[in-house]
Design a protein around this motif. Structure first.
Motif, PDB file in Angstrom:
ATOM      1  N   LYS A  52       0.835  -1.201   0.000  1.00  0.00           N
ATOM      2  CA  LYS A  52       0.000   0.000   0.000  1.00  0.00           C
ATOM      3  C   LYS A  52       0.868   1.249   0.000  1.00  0.00           C
ATOM      4  O   LYS A  52       1.849   1.322   0.734  1.00  0.00           O
ATOM      5  CB  LYS A  52      -0.866   0.015   1.271  1.00  0.00           C
ATOM      6  CG  LYS A  52      -2.290  -0.420   1.000  1.00  0.00           C
ATOM      7  CD  LYS A  52      -3.078  -0.664   2.253  1.00  0.00           C
ATOM      8  CE  LYS A  52      -2.989   0.422   3.301  1.00  0.00           C
ATOM      9  NZ  LYS A  52      -3.822   0.105   4.466  1.00  0.00           N
ATOM     10  N   ASP A  53       0.507   2.202  -0.814  1.00  0.00           N
ATOM     11  CA  ASP A  53       1.267   3.459  -0.805  1.00  0.00           C
ATOM     12  C   ASP A  53       0.953   4.241   0.462  1.00  0.00           C
ATOM     13  O   ASP A  53       1.808   4.896   1.036  1.00  0.00           O
ATOM     14  CB  ASP A  53       0.926   4.305  -2.023  1.00  0.00           C
ATOM     15  CG  ASP A  53       1.568   3.725  -3.272  1.00  0.00           C
ATOM     16  OD1 ASP A  53       2.574   2.992  -3.111  1.00  0.00           O
ATOM     17  OD2 ASP A  53       1.069   3.969  -4.372  1.00  0.00           O
ATOM     18  N   GLU A  54      -0.285   4.121   0.861  1.00  0.00           N
ATOM     19  CA  GLU A  54      -0.739   4.790   2.079  1.00  0.00           C
ATOM     20  C   GLU A  54       0.088   4.274   3.263  1.00  0.00           C
ATOM     21  O   GLU A  54       0.295   3.085   3.423  1.00  0.00           O
ATOM     22  CB  GLU A  54      -2.213   4.435   2.273  1.00  0.00           C
ATOM     23  CG  GLU A  54      -2.922   5.165   3.380  1.00  0.00           C
ATOM     24  CD  GLU A  54      -4.283   4.524   3.626  1.00  0.00           C
ATOM     25  OE1 GLU A  54      -4.683   4.411   4.788  1.00  0.00           O
ATOM     26  OE2 GLU A  54      -4.921   4.119   2.632  1.00  0.00           O
ATOM     27  N   GLY A  55       0.558   5.182   4.087  1.00  0.00           N
ATOM     28  CA  GLY A  55       1.350   4.760   5.237  1.00  0.00           C
ATOM     29  C   GLY A  55       2.820   4.553   4.916  1.00  0.00           C
ATOM     30  O   GLY A  55       3.583   4.127   5.759  1.00  0.00           O
ATOM     31  N   ARG A  56       3.200   4.817   3.650  1.00  0.00           N
ATOM     32  CA  ARG A  56       4.605   4.684   3.273  1.00  0.00           C
ATOM     33  C   ARG A  56       5.058   5.978   2.624  1.00  0.00           C
ATOM     34  O   ARG A  56       4.265   6.678   2.013  1.00  0.00           O
ATOM     35  CB  ARG A  56       4.783   3.535   2.278  1.00  0.00           C
ATOM     36  CG  ARG A  56       4.458   2.182   2.855  1.00  0.00           C
ATOM     37  CD  ARG A  56       4.125   1.185   1.778  1.00  0.00           C
ATOM     38  NE  ARG A  56       5.301   0.809   1.005  1.00  0.00           N
ATOM     39  CZ  ARG A  56       6.189  -0.101   1.392  1.00  0.00           C
ATOM     40  NH1 ARG A  56       6.026  -0.715   2.532  1.00  0.00           N
ATOM     41  NH2 ARG A  56       7.233  -0.395   0.666  1.00  0.00           N
ATOM     42  N   ARG A  57       6.330   6.274   2.800  1.00  0.00           N
ATOM     43  CA  ARG A  57       6.809   7.489   2.144  1.00  0.00           C
ATOM     44  C   ARG A  57       8.294   7.445   1.842  1.00  0.00           C
ATOM     45  O   ARG A  57       9.034   6.644   2.403  1.00  0.00           O
ATOM     46  CB  ARG A  57       6.464   8.721   2.979  1.00  0.00           C
ATOM     47  CG  ARG A  57       7.214   8.806   4.299  1.00  0.00           C
ATOM     48  CD  ARG A  57       6.839  10.125   4.972  1.00  0.00           C
ATOM     49  NE  ARG A  57       7.417  10.225   6.297  1.00  0.00           N
ATOM     50  CZ  ARG A  57       8.648  10.682   6.542  1.00  0.00           C
ATOM     51  NH1 ARG A  57       9.455  11.035   5.540  1.00  0.00           N
ATOM     52  NH2 ARG A  57       9.090  10.752   7.791  1.00  0.00           N
ATOM     53  N   LYS A  58       8.693   8.340   0.924  1.00  0.00           N
ATOM     54  CA  LYS A  58      10.092   8.456   0.539  1.00  0.00           C
ATOM     55  C   LYS A  58      10.862   9.190   1.619  1.00  0.00           C
ATOM     56  O   LYS A  58      10.345  10.125   2.217  1.00  0.00           O
ATOM     57  CB  LYS A  58      10.175   9.282  -0.744  1.00  0.00           C
ATOM     58  CG  LYS A  58      10.587   8.466  -1.938  1.00  0.00           C
ATOM     59  CD  LYS A  58      10.767   9.360  -3.129  1.00  0.00           C
ATOM     60  CE  LYS A  58      10.488   8.530  -4.376  1.00  0.00           C
ATOM     61  NZ  LYS A  58      10.338   9.314  -5.567  1.00  0.00           N
ATOM     62  N   ILE A  59      12.104   8.800   1.842  1.00  0.00           N
ATOM     63  CA  ILE A  59      12.915   9.584   2.766  1.00  0.00           C
ATOM     64  C   ILE A  59      13.920  10.400   1.960  1.00  0.00           C
ATOM     65  O   ILE A  59      14.244  10.068   0.820  1.00  0.00           O
ATOM     66  CB  ILE A  59      13.637   8.710   3.807  1.00  0.00           C
ATOM     67  CG1 ILE A  59      14.602   7.728   3.141  1.00  0.00           C
ATOM     68  CG2 ILE A  59      12.635   7.966   4.674  1.00  0.00           C
ATOM     69  CD1 ILE A  59      15.569   7.104   4.123  1.00  0.00           C
ATOM     70  N   SER A  60      14.407  11.468   2.569  1.00  0.00           N
ATOM     71  CA  SER A  60      15.245  12.371   1.772  1.00  0.00           C
ATOM     72  C   SER A  60      16.643  12.584   2.350  1.00  0.00           C
ATOM     73  O   SER A  60      17.368  13.458   1.905  1.00  0.00           O
ATOM     74  CB  SER A  60      14.522  13.716   1.592  1.00  0.00           C
ATOM     75  OG  SER A  60      13.994  14.146   2.823  1.00  0.00           O
ATOM     76  N   VAL A  61      17.021  11.794   3.345  1.00  0.00           N
ATOM     77  CA  VAL A  61      18.382  11.929   3.884  1.00  0.00           C
ATOM     78  C   VAL A  61      19.051  10.567   3.999  1.00  0.00           C
ATOM     79  O   VAL A  61      18.384   9.535   3.993  1.00  0.00           O
ATOM     80  CB  VAL A  61      18.396  12.604   5.279  1.00  0.00           C
ATOM     81  CG1 VAL A  61      17.978  14.058   5.208  1.00  0.00           C
ATOM     82  CG2 VAL A  61      17.506  11.833   6.246  1.00  0.00           C
ATOM     83  N   GLY A  62      20.382  10.624   4.119  1.00  0.00           N
ATOM     84  CA  GLY A  62      21.153   9.405   4.381  1.00  0.00           C
ATOM     85  C   GLY A  62      21.420   8.576   3.139  1.00  0.00           C
ATOM     86  O   GLY A  62      20.981   8.924   2.038  1.00  0.00           O
ATOM     87  N   PRO A  63      22.148   7.468   3.305  1.00  0.00           N
ATOM     88  CA  PRO A  63      22.575   6.652   2.165  1.00  0.00           C
ATOM     89  C   PRO A  63      21.420   6.105   1.324  1.00  0.00           C
ATOM     90  O   PRO A  63      21.599   5.837   0.147  1.00  0.00           O
ATOM     91  CB  PRO A  63      23.332   5.491   2.823  1.00  0.00           C
ATOM     92  CG  PRO A  63      23.698   5.957   4.183  1.00  0.00           C
ATOM     93  CD  PRO A  63      22.678   6.962   4.583  1.00  0.00           C
ATOM     94  N   ASN A  64      20.249   5.927   1.901  1.00  0.00           N
ATOM     95  CA  ASN A  64      19.120   5.390   1.145  1.00  0.00           C
ATOM     96  C   ASN A  64      18.093   6.459   0.776  1.00  0.00           C
ATOM     97  O   ASN A  64      16.921   6.140   0.525  1.00  0.00           O
ATOM     98  CB  ASN A  64      18.434   4.263   1.926  1.00  0.00           C
ATOM     99  CG  ASN A  64      19.286   3.039   2.024  1.00  0.00           C
ATOM    100  OD1 ASN A  64      20.314   3.038   2.707  1.00  0.00           O
ATOM    101  ND2 ASN A  64      18.921   1.970   1.334  1.00  0.00           N
ATOM    102  N   ALA A  65      18.526   7.714   0.735  1.00  0.00           N
ATOM    103  CA  ALA A  65      17.630   8.804   0.357  1.00  0.00           C
ATOM    104  C   ALA A  65      16.970   8.479  -0.983  1.00  0.00           C
ATOM    105  O   ALA A  65      17.616   7.940  -1.878  1.00  0.00           O
ATOM    106  CB  ALA A  65      18.408  10.108   0.257  1.00  0.00           C
ATOM    107  N   GLY A  66      15.662   8.788  -1.082  1.00  0.00           N
ATOM    108  CA  GLY A  66      14.946   8.531  -2.321  1.00  0.00           C
ATOM    109  C   GLY A  66      14.162   7.227  -2.287  1.00  0.00           C
ATOM    110  O   GLY A  66      13.286   7.006  -3.114  1.00  0.00           O
ATOM    111  N   GLN A  67      14.462   6.364  -1.322  1.00  0.00           N
ATOM    112  CA  GLN A  67      13.731   5.099  -1.234  1.00  0.00           C
ATOM    113  C   GLN A  67      12.536   5.220  -0.287  1.00  0.00           C
ATOM    114  O   GLN A  67      12.499   6.086   0.580  1.00  0.00           O
ATOM    115  CB  GLN A  67      14.660   3.970  -0.771  1.00  0.00           C
ATOM    116  CG  GLN A  67      15.693   3.630  -1.835  1.00  0.00           C
ATOM    117  CD  GLN A  67      16.670   2.566  -1.374  1.00  0.00           C
ATOM    118  OE1 GLN A  67      16.416   1.828  -0.425  1.00  0.00           O
ATOM    119  NE2 GLN A  67      17.794   2.491  -2.058  1.00  0.00           N
ATOM    120  N   THR A  68      11.581   4.323  -0.469  1.00  0.00           N
ATOM    121  CA  THR A  68      10.322   4.387   0.266  1.00  0.00           C
ATOM    122  C   THR A  68      10.303   3.384   1.422  1.00  0.00           C
ATOM    123  O   THR A  68      10.749   2.261   1.261  1.00  0.00           O
ATOM    124  CB  THR A  68       9.156   4.084  -0.697  1.00  0.00           C
ATOM    125  OG1 THR A  68       9.231   5.034  -1.764  1.00  0.00           O
ATOM    126  CG2 THR A  68       7.813   4.197   0.000  1.00  0.00           C
TER     127      THR A  68
END
Lengths: 553, 259
Positions: A52-68
């Motif tokens: 589900k996309d709901e309840g999940r989001r992309k992060i924007s910091v650290g080595p895995n920035a851009g992943q959900t």
């Protein structure tokens, strides 16, 4: 006398009304249609928390920035330190050691024993008591290819197939190759394995195994492994110092970014301790107690992602952390059994899943993730779940069918532990159904390691549920106990070897935390949560409302 | 009748329905009203306490939440695990998160000869058990503690190991023992003696360890590491499955090359 409330008993009557009809259908060999591949995909996407996309989001910091990631995980990956790094005086260390191990469960303890055998001085710092971990809760067993018909080759195929071929090949290779070594090691430590009279190990199949290789110690294999290893640590106090109720809250790094120790926090006196170490092992376990999307969990009180949070700030990259194992049937009633795993065997023996009308809504033996989606859909979308007196929701698992299909006494013979666990609360599962809902079971991903447990940070090693790659995106039963032992021992060895090459631990700094805070600021993340959280918060609303002086803390 | 619930209890926090029956319990003597049907552990949290000690797996296996309680007007002292015991009205509750135990150090590998003599040397107090049975009445796991202590005294270490196997090491037995025995640490020692010296060793495991150490499987595993997902899928779907009812050590697969 039944342990169910009057209201629930009235709903059970509906189950009893439809049972003769359903039994006839089973006897005729009819079953609820399985979902097509297209439906499976659609329902998973719509209802499984992983998709589900709901309840999940992309992060924007650290080595895995851009992943959900799931929201609860994302918030912690983007959290700020519990401390202001500018206010911490690191000039005086409280102690100095070769190897610091963070986490006192199966992996941390295996690492401590191995490191001490190699002559290193070890501090094992743990958040709660030594041994408090998911390891003690593993009932089923430990896989090891030690029979004549088996070999690490076949074990490898089972593991990587079960993980949908997403596992790290080098980690699977290490896991399966070392299995006989660690099981033999446990035998030498005096573990009471289930054996035949001549000493041969009793073995069973597990879900997805091609050979019988599940080794056990009653139905408390993990608890037995843990208490044996912990007992051995207590024989080695000259080399291993155990600090209980002292979780690490931040790693320390040298100017070059390599690890230099950790900051420990005494939960009881609220003091911080500076431990300098030549190498550090993170073995803090999983994240069940974050209750991803509100799910109950089978996990231990301390399972809150701490190690991942600290390592991520220090620059360790992660893998598969967006993947969570939900077990479709966790108990939701009575309250004291909430989160308790109701084994797949119950459905294997013929129990069906039913809604509040006593009607089936899915095929009971879909793959775990699909089955979970079906139950969630029935409760939250269709609205035919059953609400318990403590405000939980679930569906019926009609276990009385088992005796009707296979004969009186089957439930008690085949499911003795489950029978007792419910009987204690006046529910006879051979006569009355259970209430179940998916439960958060295992953190599939975590800190990225190589086969010798090295992370992206020099001098930092990791092992166990806190890491990712061993099981890919789905773990088979019996491979988590094996994971903590194989990689715990490997981490211990690697950490000692690394420490031998270090004259003195680097001058400790919190430079990586300052840089991470800067990154948060640049990413525009306003007032982030503080992490690691250390303990879950179960304070009810009516109490929180009165804790107004602590507002904002 | 379909009902979409508005607010559901999530995680481990209890949200009682509006008509839930509230009952009085006394946490360390202080009264709190809590909903019935929940466990002592959740009732203590419902009252507003946040656990540091006294809470562990929350599943009845770790021994962190040993608890004593009495009912008002009843002389009997009762015990249970807080995560497994349901609250009842007028319970007076105190937890025992830790209890000091005697645990002498030993080197398992160096124990030779008479195992019973070693138990006597390390735990002489075990042999002073007065047979009062308080330990058995105290055990929240329903272990007959006094019986396994008797077996230890008699030298039946196998019996003591098997009888004590379900122990979660909560320490309640030791806290009540008039002979000051730490039953649960002595039992841990006996179980390890049994596992190492009395249970026969697994010969097939010993053989497999030698094969692993000789590097026998490294080439096979390397072969698998180098395979494409397509090739692996083929091997995976074609692998033979050991029959459920095969006799241990008897069945062999057609593919003997990878054994």
């Amino acid at each position: 006398m039944s342990g169910y409330t009057e209201e629930l008993k009235r709903l059970i009557e509906k189950v009893e009304q439809t049972r003769p009809r359903r039994l006839e259908q089973i006897k005729r060999g009819e079953h609820y249609p399985q979902l097509t591949m297209e439906q499976r995909e659609e329902w998973l996407k719509k209802y499984h928390p992983d998709y589900k996309d709901e309840g999940r989001r992309k992060i924007s910091v650290g080595p895995n920035a851009g992943q959900t990631f799931p929201g609860e995980v994302a918030a912690l990956l983007e959290s700020e330190s519990r401390l202001n790094p500018d206010e911490v005086d690191l000039s005086k260390a409280d102690c100095s050691v070769d190897v610091l191990i963070i986490g006192g469960g199966g992996a941390g303890t295996a690492a401590a024993l191995t490191a001490s055998e190699m002559g290193a001085s070890v501090i094992l710092a743990t958040k709660l008591r030594h041994g408090d971990s998911n390891t003690v809760m593993a009932e089923g067993g430990i896989q090891c290819a030690d029979q004549e018909c088996d070999s690490p080759y076949f074990h490898y195929l089972d593991v990587i197939g079960g993980g949908h071929f997403t596992n790290s090949p080098e980690l699977v290779s290490a896991l399966t190759n070392d299995a006989p070594l660690v099981v033999s090691w446990l035998e030498e430590l005096g573990m009471m394995f289930d054996k035949l009279p001549d000493g041969r190990m009793k073995v069973r199949h597990g879900g997805g195994t091609s050979r019988k290789r599940m080794h056990s110690a009653g139905d408390m294999t993990g608890a037995e492994i843990m208490r044996v290893m912990r007992d051995e640590v207590r024989n080695r106090t000259e080399r291993i110092r155990v600090l209980e109720f002292s979780p690490a809250v931040e790693l320390l790094t040298g100017k070059d970014g390599s690890v230099a120790g950790a900051l420990l926090y005494n939960l009881e006196t609220k003091e911080y301790y500076i431990v300098r170490a030549k190498s550090v092992i993170i073995a803090t376990g999983g994240f069940g107690r974050l209750h991803i999307q509100g799910f109950p969990t089978t996990n231990h009180y301390g399972a809150t992602l701490d190690g991942v949070v600290m390592a991520y700030r220090a620059g360790a990259s992660l893998r598969d952390l967006d993947s969570t194992q939900y077990h479709p049937t966790g108990a939701v009633f009575p309250e004291q059994n909430v989160g308790l795993l109701v084994t797949e065997k119950v459905r294997g023996l013929g129990a069906q899943l039913l809604n509040m009308d006593g009607e089936e809504f899915c095929f009971p033996l879909e793959p775990r993730d699909v089955e979970s989606a079906c139950i969630i859909r029935e409760c939250l979308e269709v609205g035919k779940g059953i609400v318990t007196p403590t405000g939980r929701i679930g569906v019926w698992l009609d276990s009385p069918l088992i005796d009707l299909i296979h004969g009186e006494g089957t439930v008690r013979r085949e499911l003795p532990a489950k029978y007792t666990q419910f009987k204690r609360y006046n529910i006879d599962i051979s006569k009355e159904p259970m209430l179940v809902y998916p439960t958060l079971h295992y953190q599939n991903g975590g800190i990225k390691i190589d086969q010798w447990c090295e992370t992206d940070v020099r001098g930092l090693f990791a092992a166990g549920e806190t890491t990712g790659g061993v099981h890919g995106r789905n773990r088979l039963m019996g491979n988590s106990l094996l994971d903590v032992l194989v990689f715990g021992k490997r981490a211990g060895k690697s950490a000692v070897e690394y420490a031998k090459g270090v004259e003195e631990s680097p001058e400790p700094t919190l430079g990586h935390v300052k840089r991470f805070h800067q990154e948060l600021k640049e990413a525009g993340i306003e007032s982030p949560q503080k992490g690691p959280v250390l303990l879950p918060d179960y304070t009810p609303e009516h109490v929180k409302e009165r804790q107004w002086l602590q507002a904002g803390l | 009748m379909a009902t979409k619930p508005k607010q559901l209890a999530t995680g481990d926090r209890t949200i009682p329905p509006p008509d839930a029956k509230m009952i009085p319990i006394y946490i360390m003597g202080k009264e709190y009203m809590v909903p019935e049907t929940i466990t002592i552990m959740k009732a203590i949290e419902y009252a507003g306490y946040k656990y540091i000690r006294g809470c562990g797996c929350r599943g009845g296996i770790c021994g962190a939440c040993a608890t004593f309680y009495r009912f008002i007007g009843d002389y009997r002292l009762r015990t249970g695990l807080a995560c497994q015991t349901v609250v009842e009205p007028d319970m007076i509750i105190v937890q025992l998160p830790f209890f000091p135990a005697n645990r002498p150090s030993y080197t398992l590998d160096n124990i030779e000869g008479d195992l019973h003599a070693e138990l006597r040397r390390l735990y002489p107090e075990v042999f002073k058990c007065v047979g009062c049975g308080t330990c058995t009445r105290t055990c929240p796991m329903d272990i007959d503690v006094m019986d396994y202590v008797a077996l230890m005294k008699r030298g039946d270490l196998k019996g003591a190991a098997l009888k004590s196997f379900d122990c979660v090491m909560c320490g309640l037995c030791a806290s009540r023992c008039p002979a000051q025995i730490s039953q649960f640490t002595a039992a841990m020692f006996v179980r390890r003696l049994y596992g190492k010296y009395i249970l026969p060793k697994a010969e097939h495991l010993k053989k497999r360890v030698e094969e692993v150490k000789s590097g026998r499987y490294e080439r096979m595993l390397e072969e698998l590491r180098d395979k494409s997902v397509e090739e692996l899928k083929k091997l995976y779907t074609e692998r033979e499955r050991e029959p459920d009812l095969s006799e241990p050590g008897k069945w062999l697969p057609d593919d003997k090359e990878h054994l």
